[in-house]
Design a protein around this motif. Structure first.
Motif, short mmCIF file in Angstrom:
data_model
loop_
_atom_site.label_atom_id
_atom_site.label_comp_id
_atom_site.label_asym_id
_atom_site.label_seq_id
_atom_site.Cartn_x
_atom_site.Cartn_y
_atom_site.Cartn_z
N SER A 152 44.66 31.31 31.63
CA SER A 152 43.79 30.62 30.69
C SER A 152 42.47 31.38 30.58
CB SER A 152 43.51 29.19 31.17
OG SER A 152 44.69 28.44 31.22
N LYS A 153 41.94 31.44 29.38
CA LYS A 153 40.69 32.17 29.14
C LYS A 153 39.58 31.62 30.04
CE LYS A 153 37.55 33.54 25.49
NZ LYS A 153 37.21 33.46 24.08
N GLY A 154 38.84 32.52 30.68
CA GLY A 154 37.71 32.14 31.50
C GLY A 154 38.08 31.70 32.91
N SER A 155 39.32 32.01 33.34
CA SER A 155 39.77 31.50 34.63
C SER A 155 40.32 32.58 35.57
CB SER A 155 40.87 30.45 34.42
OG SER A 155 42.07 31.08 33.97
N PHE A 156 39.93 33.82 35.37
CA PHE A 156 40.52 34.91 36.13
C PHE A 156 39.45 35.69 36.90
CE2 PHE A 156 40.84 39.57 35.62
CZ PHE A 156 41.82 39.85 36.56
N ILE A 157 39.75 35.98 38.17
CA ILE A 157 38.90 36.88 38.94
C ILE A 157 39.77 37.66 39.92
CG2 ILE A 157 38.32 35.16 40.70
CD1 ILE A 157 35.49 36.56 40.82
N TYR A 158 39.47 38.93 40.06
CA TYR A 158 40.12 39.81 41.03
C TYR A 158 39.00 40.52 41.78
CZ TYR A 158 43.01 43.63 42.86
OH TYR A 158 43.64 44.53 43.69
N PHE A 159 38.93 40.30 43.09
CA PHE A 159 37.86 40.89 43.88
C PHE A 159 38.35 41.24 45.28
CE2 PHE A 159 37.65 36.35 44.66
CZ PHE A 159 37.33 36.22 46.01
N SER A 160 37.56 42.04 45.97
CA SER A 160 37.88 42.39 47.36
C SER A 160 36.76 41.87 48.26
CB SER A 160 38.05 43.89 47.52
OG SER A 160 36.85 44.57 47.20
N LEU A 161 37.15 41.53 49.47
CA LEU A 161 36.21 41.07 50.50
C LEU A 161 36.81 41.46 51.83
CD1 LEU A 161 33.67 39.47 51.34
CD2 LEU A 161 35.07 37.40 51.29
N GLU A 162 36.00 42.13 52.65
CA GLU A 162 36.52 42.66 53.91
C GLU A 162 37.68 43.60 53.58
OE1 GLU A 162 35.03 42.05 57.00
OE2 GLU A 162 33.53 41.04 55.80
N THR A 163 38.83 43.41 54.20
CA THR A 163 39.98 44.30 53.98
C THR A 163 40.99 43.72 53.01
OG1 THR A 163 41.15 43.31 55.85
CG2 THR A 163 39.78 45.24 56.31
N LEU A 164 40.68 42.57 52.39
CA LEU A 164 41.64 41.88 51.53
C LEU A 164 41.22 41.89 50.06
CD1 LEU A 164 42.36 38.73 53.73
CD2 LEU A 164 43.79 40.76 53.46
N ASN A 165 42.23 41.77 49.21
CA ASN A 165 42.03 41.58 47.78
C ASN A 165 42.39 40.14 47.43
OD1 ASN A 165 41.38 44.35 47.08
ND2 ASN A 165 43.50 44.78 47.62
N PHE A 166 41.68 39.58 46.47
CA PHE A 166 41.86 38.18 46.07
C PHE A 166 42.05 38.12 44.56
CE2 PHE A 166 39.48 38.26 49.93
CZ PHE A 166 39.87 37.14 50.64
N LEU A 167 43.09 37.42 44.16
CA LEU A 167 43.36 37.18 42.75
C LEU A 167 43.43 35.67 42.57
CD1 LEU A 167 44.23 38.01 39.88
CD2 LEU A 167 46.58 38.08 40.74
N ILE A 168 42.56 35.14 41.74
CA ILE A 168 42.52 33.70 41.46
C ILE A 168 42.58 33.53 39.95
CG2 ILE A 168 41.24 31.54 41.74
CD1 ILE A 168 39.70 32.99 44.04
N PHE A 169 43.46 32.64 39.49
CA PHE A 169 43.55 32.40 38.06
C PHE A 169 44.19 31.04 37.81
CE2 PHE A 169 47.51 34.36 39.27
CZ PHE A 169 48.48 33.72 38.52
N LYS A 170 43.95 30.52 36.63
CA LYS A 170 44.60 29.29 36.20
C LYS A 170 45.66 29.69 35.20
CE LYS A 170 43.76 24.56 34.94
NZ LYS A 170 42.73 23.52 34.88
#
Length: 93
Positions: free
Chosen positions: A71-89
């Motif tokens: 869904s528009k406006g609901s996506f993020i892909y980032f790294s923190l420490e040694t991990l990658n994170f993908l969050i979306f609706k």
């Protein structure tokens, strides 16, 4: 909370949600071991479902590939420490 700095690789979220995503990831890393990616992802997904309504997905790991529609406006892909994170609706069909 972890002292590491998150690095946003791609997003279309509003800044407030981006900060919430990174804070949620940092909190999850304080609670769970870094190798317990399933629990970390579940923690973040449940937080986003609670705050922004159901339908959120979260992928956490050091190496993964994906292809999805969101869904528009609901996506993020980032790294923190040694991990990658993908969050979306997920997008409505």
């Amino acid at each position: 909370m972890l002292e590491g700095k998150a690095y946003v690789k791609d997003t279309d979220m509003q800044l407030k949600m981006q900060v919430h995503a990174m804070d949620s990831a940092s909190q999850a890393l304080d609670v769970y071991d870094v190798v317990d990616c399933t629990s970390i992802a579940a923690h973040i997904k449940k937080e986003f479902d609670r705050v922004y309504g159901g339908g959120w997905q979260c992928v956490v790991g050091s190496n993964f590939s994906c292809f999805f529609t969101h869904s528009k406006g609901s996506f993020i892909y980032f790294s923190l420490e040694t991990l990658n994170f993908l969050i979306f609706k997920g997008a409505a069909c």
